[in-house]
Scaffold this active site. Structure first.
Site, short mmCIF file in Angstrom:
data_model
loop_
_atom_site.label_atom_id
_atom_site.label_comp_id
_atom_site.label_asym_id
_atom_site.label_seq_id
_atom_site.Cartn_x
_atom_site.Cartn_y
_atom_site.Cartn_z
CB THR A 14 -8.19 2.18 2.01
OG1 THR A 14 -8.37 0.87 1.50
CG2 THR A 14 -9.18 2.41 3.12
CB THR A 100 -2.49 -1.04 3.09
OG1 THR A 100 -3.76 -1.68 2.93
CG2 THR A 100 -2.66 0.25 3.84
CG ASP A 101 -4.68 -4.79 -0.33
OD1 ASP A 101 -4.60 -4.93 0.91
OD2 ASP A 101 -5.75 -4.85 -0.95
N1 ASP Z 1 -7.41 -2.67 -1.14
C1 ASP Z 1 -6.91 -1.39 -0.66
C2 ASP Z 1 -5.73 -1.00 -1.52
O1 ASP Z 1 -4.69 -1.60 -1.37
C3 ASP Z 1 -6.52 -1.55 0.74
C4 ASP Z 1 -5.96 -0.31 1.37
O2 ASP Z 1 -5.65 0.68 0.77
O3 ASP Z 1 -5.80 -0.38 2.59
O4 ASP Z 1 -5.82 -0.09 -2.31
#
Ligand code: ASP
Length: 338
Positions: A14, A100-101
């Protein structure tokens, strides 16, 4: 003498995401903006990097993915690039931009395999770069401050906090401070570009040997390990299906103090006797299993503990890691021993 380098490896997420409108905080496309673009969005990043050593930034785009889709080829490139950076005397620290995932798993992988003697800092964002609330630029600035501060270890920086790789978990799907250290608080805060450590320097364990690392990087995939939850009505069917499909290891997200439904336990005992590795973790979000006898912080310690403690043959080994990290630890242990 040339300036030392802080190498920033971009993997997507993200933090590099774009939406159609600045008011859009979900439904964006992750992994769109290059790592150079991310660096360019923070005006004083070179000054923060320079810190006390005069370090300069160097960018490398390693991947451009949504981290929910993390695969072995990206992990392998990352392990390769970070291990090369650790071996290169001109590199002061490494920084990784990541979604973050699966951040907690990547951080654990780098920590478990490399036990770095330099800072390896991961950072991320909960809003795309196009958002009114974009948190990526500040997180990147803070992460560079942690990289420049020089403390060895794998650190995750977000929302002004610094988390240890072994502790960090994603605990919220939306809010900006979505990461938390498992049970305890963060290891440090970053305030106006300054890192204030709240804990003393960590003691590093044994990293994988160069030969073990080469063997790992030569693999086409990691061993197949699944997480299965124990709970009401949870029986043996999932275990039987996974065994039939060739699963090599199972991490049980057990109830409470690592307790397992009797019907599931029976199937797991049978799986273990067929050579499938089985560990218990807990589905409790706080605390760790207590008084289980066969508990350990990481895979290495788990092996030592098993040798040292006489256990009931029916008892399944128990790890002190949350299920997401226990799964990575088991994949690594199976890979190292195969
Ligand atoms: N779906 C995204 C990822 O993990 C979520 C994020 O980056 O917050 O790349």
């Amino acid at each position: 003498m040339p300036s030392p380098k802080i190498v920033i490896l971009g993997t997507g997420g993200t933090i590099a995401g774009q939406a159609d409108a600045s008011t859009q905080g979900v439904g964006y496309r992750a992994g769109q903006i290059t790592v150079e673009g991310l660096i360019g969005a923070v005006p004083d990043l070179p000054q923060i990097a320079a810190g006390r050593t005069g370090a300069v930034l160097q960018a490398q785009q390693l991947a451009q993915i949504d981290s929910k889709d993390m695969d072995w080829s990206v992990w392998r490139s990352l392990l390769q690039a970070v291990s090369e950076g650790l071996a290169d005397a001109s590199v002061q620290a490494l920084l990784i931009t990541h979604g973050t995932d699966t951040l907690e798993e990547t951080a654990w992988l780098l920590h478990a395999v490399l036990q770095p003697h330099k800072p390896v800092v991961l950072t991320c964002a909960m809003r795309p770069a196009t958002s009114l609330q974009a948190d990526g630029p500040q997180n990147l600035r803070d992460a560079v401050a942690v990289a420049a501060a020089g403390r060895a270890g794998v650190w995750v920086v977000a929302a002004g906090e610094v988390h240890a790789a072994s502790e960090v978990l994603k605990v919220h799907p939306y809010r900006l401070n979505a990461l938390r250290s498992y049970e305890g608080g963060p290891c440090a805060c970053v305030e106006e570009g300054l890192v204030r450590w709240l804990v003393s320097e960590p003691v590093m364990q044994q990293a994988w040997t160069p030969e073990q690392l080469q063997a790992l990087l030569a693999r086409h995939d990691l061993p197949w390990v699944e997480v299965l939850q124990s709970g009401a009505l949870q029986g043996r069917r999932a275990v039987h299906a996974l065994l039939a499909a060739g699963v090599q290891g199972l991490v049980i997200e057990a109830t409470g103090n690592a307790t397992v439904h009797l019907d599931l336990q029976r199937a797991l005992n049978a799986a273990r006797s067929q050579g499938v590795k089985v560990w218990r973790s807990t589905r409790c979000l706080e605390g760790r299993p207590v008084g289980q006898g066969v508990v350990a912080e990481n895979a290495d310690d788990a092996i030592a503990a098993r040798l040292a403690v006489a256990v009931d043959a029916q008892e399944l080994d128990c790890v002190l890691l949350p299920p997401s990290k226990a799964r990575v630890a088991m994949m690594l242990e199976l890979a190292r021993n195969s």
